[in-house]
Structures are given as structure tokens and as C-alpha cells.
Write an enzyme that holds these catalytic residues in place. Structure first.
Site, PDB file in Angstrom:
ATOM      1  N   SER A 139       0.871  -1.175   0.000  1.00 12.15           N
ATOM      2  CA  SER A 139       0.000   0.000   0.000  1.00 12.15           C
ATOM      3  C   SER A 139       0.901   1.215   0.000  1.00 12.15           C
ATOM      4  CB  SER A 139      -0.878   0.001   1.262  1.00 12.15           C
ATOM      5  OG  SER A 139      -1.498   1.249   1.475  1.00 12.15           O
TER       6      SER A 139
ATOM      7  N   TYR B 222      -2.257  -1.151  10.445  1.00 13.52           N
ATOM      8  CA  TYR B 222      -2.202  -1.258   8.987  1.00 13.52           C
ATOM      9  C   TYR B 222      -0.867  -0.716   8.472  1.00 13.52           C
ATOM     10  CZ  TYR B 222      -3.911  -1.168   4.165  1.00 13.52           C
ATOM     11  OH  TYR B 222      -4.080  -1.392   2.819  1.00 13.52           O
TER      12      TYR B 222
END
Length: 258
Positions: free
Chosen positions: A140, A153
Site C-alpha cells: 500500500s 495497517y
């Protein structure tokens, strides 16, 4: 017989887009994901129309190392070695560090990071034996930069990029590559839910909610598509990409260039 490609978290969103692209390239797909049985059947149907051999589905809970070991051993014994591994499965939970639920931290690290370690370690021996392997970790932009209220995350995706680099160095002399793709805001049902929440909070239209989300981070002001991520994954599996390894490739409309 077609080479096998395992894409985790591939019954919807980014993973399904990647699975479909690899199916078009001639791979036989192994799909993995949890959720609604109807959605899983639909995903299998979509992939099956794109390849000559029916896709395989494994409903393995990737937060359980032993379950991963059993599932991959069965696949390798009954079908053959996995040539392409795409570690895409992941989850998100938001909240500040001091209030972040410990069980959510453990779950996110287990799925977003540890699962990729386990699939990688289990697939590598067969990749080395067949002198071919492609490992693509879907990280990401949050593997490269941070945002507030996403500690687990961000930590998991930064860790995934570290795992990518270490794996690439260890396999550099083999015909095996390991790279990370780092998407920005991508057009998926998960992001659509965030847009709808933002639109409701701000009392604006869905379209304006999407524009507001993009304006904060993504200079292109356009969403990444799952087709684009699928095409990049497919390229990384080709011989033309055989000297690209250990890379973290942003697909983020300029987000991380700022």
C-alpha cells in the site's frame, strides 16, 4: 499444464482483478477468501471464463499458520507447485494508538504480514526446484508513508515491504523475484463504503465524497483501478521483468511523490 498462481484475498476487489488478469495470461488460478458463498461462486465463475482450466478455491483462514501449511501441502501434492504467489489478503481497522484494540492489532499483523511470510516460506522450495517463481506482495502507499489512526495497517504494510526486500535478496541468484505493489486509493467496494460514509458525514453527494477523498492525498484526483493493478502484476510475472526484484512500486496517482 498451466502454471499455478495463488492469489490470496481474491474473491473481490484488488485480488479478484489480479486473479482475472493472471487467468488471461494463461495461469491456472487458486483463489482464496472468506465471505458470502454467492460472491465466492461469482468470483470463481468470472475467473473460469478467462482460462482453460477451472480455478481452485481454498477457504483457508490465513491468520492460522497451521491451516496455511495444510492447505498449501494439499495443493502442491494434488495439483503441483505454485509458480506465482500474490499476497493480497488484508484487513483494516482505524483508531489512535492509545485506544487501538489489542486483538485487532494481532489480527491485522497476522493477516497482512505474517500470512505473507508463511505462504512465501512454503512456496519457495518448489519455486527453487522448478527454477521459476514470482512473488508479488500487495502492500500500500501506507507501506511507504503513514497516516493517522492506522497504526496496525501502517506497521503491517511497512513490514511487508521489508519482507519483500529480504526475500528478493535471498532469491536474487535464482529465477525468482519478489516485489511489492503499493496502491493508493483504489476503486473497490471497500473504498466505496468509505466514500459513502464520508458523504454522509459531510452531507454531500457520493460523487463529491469521492472527490473529497482523492483531493486529500492523490494528486491525479483519479482512483486506481483493479485492472491497472492486475496488468502490473501480470507484467511482473514476465521475463521482461526478471531483473525487477526487491522493488516497491507505487501506483498512487502521485500520492508518495509529495
Amino acid at each position: 499444464m498451466a502454471r499455478l498462481a495463488l492469489v490470496t484475498g481474491s474473491t473481490s476487489g484488488i485480488g479478484l482483478g489480479i486473479a482475472k488478469s493472471l487467468a488471461e495470461a494463461g495461469y491456472r488460478l487458486i483463489l482464496n477468501g472468506l465471505g458470502d458463498p454467492g460472491a465466492i461462486d461469482q468470483a470463481l465463475s468470472e475467473v473460469s471464463t478467462l482460462c482453460s482450466e477451472s480455478p481452485i478455491y481454498i477457504g483457508t483462514d490465513l491468520t492460522q499458520p497451521r491451516a496455511i501449511e495444510v492447505a498449501l501441502a494439499e495443493i502442491i501434492e494434488s495439483v503441483g507447485p505454485i509458480s506465482v504467489l500474490v499476497n493480497n489478503a488484508g484487513m483494516q481497522h482505524t483508531g489512535p494508538v492509545e485506544d487501538f484494540p489489542v486483538d485487532k492489532w494481532d489480527q491485522i499483523i497476522a493477516l497482512n504480514l505474517s500470512a505473507a511470510f508463511h505462504t512465501t516460506r512454503l512456496c519457495l522450495p518448489e519455486m527453487k526446484a522448478q527454477d521459476f517463481g514470482r512473488i508479488i506482495n500487495i502492500a500500500s502507499v501506507h507501506g511507504l508513508v503513514a497516516s493517522t489512526n492506522k497504526p496496525a495497517y501502517v506497521a503491517s504494510k511497512h513490514g511487508l515491504i521489508g519482507l519483500t526486500k529480504a526475500t528478493a535478496l535471498e532469491t536474487a541468484e535464482a529465477n525468482i523475484t519478489c516485489n511489492a505493489i503499493c496502491p493508493g486509493w483504489t476503486e473497490t467496494p471497500l473504498i466505496q463504503a468509505q466514500i459513502e460514509t464520508r458523504a454522509a458525514d459531510l452531507n454531500i453527494s457520493i460523487e463529491d465524497g469521492g472527490r473529497a477523498l482523492l483531493a486529500e492525498k492523490q494528486p491525479s484526483k483519479r482512483f486506481v483501478t483493479t485492472d491497472q493493478l492486475g496488468a502490473l502484476t501480470r507484467f511482473l510475472c514476465t521475463d521482461a521483468a526478471s531483473q525487477i526484484t526487491g522493488a516497491s512500486l507505487p501506483v498512487d496517482g502521485g500520492w508518495t511523490a509529495q
